[in-house]
Design an enzyme around this catalytic site. Structure first.
Site, PDB file in Angstrom:
ATOM      1  N   HIS A 138      27.152 -25.329  67.737  1.00  0.00           N
ATOM      2  CA  HIS A 138      27.347 -24.102  66.954  1.00  0.00           C
ATOM      3  C   HIS A 138      26.377 -22.991  67.343  1.00  0.00           C
ATOM      4  O   HIS A 138      26.706 -21.818  67.265  1.00  0.00           O
ATOM      5  CB  HIS A 138      27.167 -24.385  65.453  1.00  0.00           C
ATOM      6  CG  HIS A 138      28.321 -25.145  64.855  1.00  0.00           C
ATOM      7  ND1 HIS A 138      28.528 -25.249  63.506  1.00  0.00           N
ATOM      8  CD2 HIS A 138      29.329 -25.846  65.442  1.00  0.00           C
ATOM      9  CE1 HIS A 138      29.624 -25.968  63.268  1.00  0.00           C
ATOM     10  NE2 HIS A 138      30.116 -26.357  64.433  1.00  0.00           N
TER      11      HIS A 138
ATOM     12  N   CYS B  67       5.375 -30.411  69.877  1.00  0.00           N
ATOM     13  CA  CYS B  67       4.011 -30.229  69.388  1.00  0.00           C
ATOM     14  C   CYS B  67       3.851 -31.131  68.174  1.00  0.00           C
ATOM     15  O   CYS B  67       4.663 -32.035  67.983  1.00  0.00           O
ATOM     16  CB  CYS B  67       3.700 -28.756  69.101  1.00  0.00           C
ATOM     17  SG  CYS B  67       4.705 -27.973  67.837  1.00  0.00           S
TER      18      CYS B  67
HETATM   19  C1  RB5 Z   1      -2.007 -28.823  66.868  1.00  0.00           C
HETATM   20  O1  RB5 Z   1      -2.973 -29.447  66.098  1.00  0.00           O
HETATM   21  C2  RB5 Z   1      -0.816 -28.417  66.012  1.00  0.00           C
HETATM   22  O2  RB5 Z   1      -1.133 -27.309  65.248  1.00  0.00           O
HETATM   23  C3  RB5 Z   1       0.373 -28.132  66.912  1.00  0.00           C
HETATM   24  O3  RB5 Z   1       0.669 -29.269  67.642  1.00  0.00           O
HETATM   25  C4  RB5 Z   1       1.678 -27.760  66.253  1.00  0.00           C
HETATM   26  O4  RB5 Z   1       2.033 -28.662  65.255  1.00  0.00           O
HETATM   27  C5  RB5 Z   1       1.818 -26.369  65.832  1.00  0.00           C
HETATM   28  O5  RB5 Z   1       2.856 -25.945  65.296  1.00  0.00           O
END
Ligand code: RB5
Length: 151
Positions: free
Chosen positions: A104, A71
């Site tokens: 680990h 993400c």
């Molecule tokens: C999306 O904008 C962002 O919040 C997501 O990709 C992530 O970083 C969340 O932890």
């Protein structure tokens, strides 16, 4: 790398990790791994927990050997995946963390931040994560069991 080292890897991202996820997919295929791409499939916004659930479900059903979630920061994916029994997710920003996460901590899901970690470093982190083997030493097993017992 021998054929025996090739893995089935479930891969997913939200929009914040989409671009890096596409590069990871090509890299993994290029070196011979099987990739199960669980989305997202375009840069439009998606909720990271939905994708984390798909990738973790591949691991819990033994459809995949390892998972990779991307993400924006890696934090949301790591939090979401860590909620599931049987998943040990690790957010890694360098190769050492990736190696230790396997050796680990017996991590089975690697989390990366697409807006944090550059492509070359991310691919190198992935290679370490995939190649490292969890240690079966008593002290690591005992600590893993204690973590599992924390509910
Ligand atoms: C999306 O904008 C962002 O919040 C997501 O990709 C992530 O970083 C969340 O932890």
């Amino acid at each position: 790398m021998t054929m025996g080292d090739l893995k089935r890897i479930s891969l997913g991202s939200d929009h914040g990790g989409f671009e890096l996820k596409e590069l990871i997919s090509s890299h993994l295929k290029e070196i011979g791994h099987e990739v199960l791409d669980r989305g997202c499939f375009d840069p439009g916004p998606v909720d990271y927990p939905d994708v984390a659930a798909l990738v973790c479900s591949d691991l819990l059903s033994f459809t995949a050997d390892l998972g990779i979630l991307v993400c924006g920061t890696g934090i949301g994916m790591c939090n979401a995946a860590s909620r599931l029994d049987g998943i040990v997710a690790a957010l890694c920003t360098n190769e050492y963390m990736a190696r230790m996460a396997r050796m680990h901590n017996d991590a089975n899901v690697l989390c990366l931040g697409g807006r944090v970690t550059g492509t070359d470093l991310a691919l190198s982190i992935i290679d370490e994560f995939i190649e490292a083997i969890p240690l079966q030493d008593d002290r690591y097993l005992r600590r893993r069991d204690k973590v599992r017992g924390m509910g």
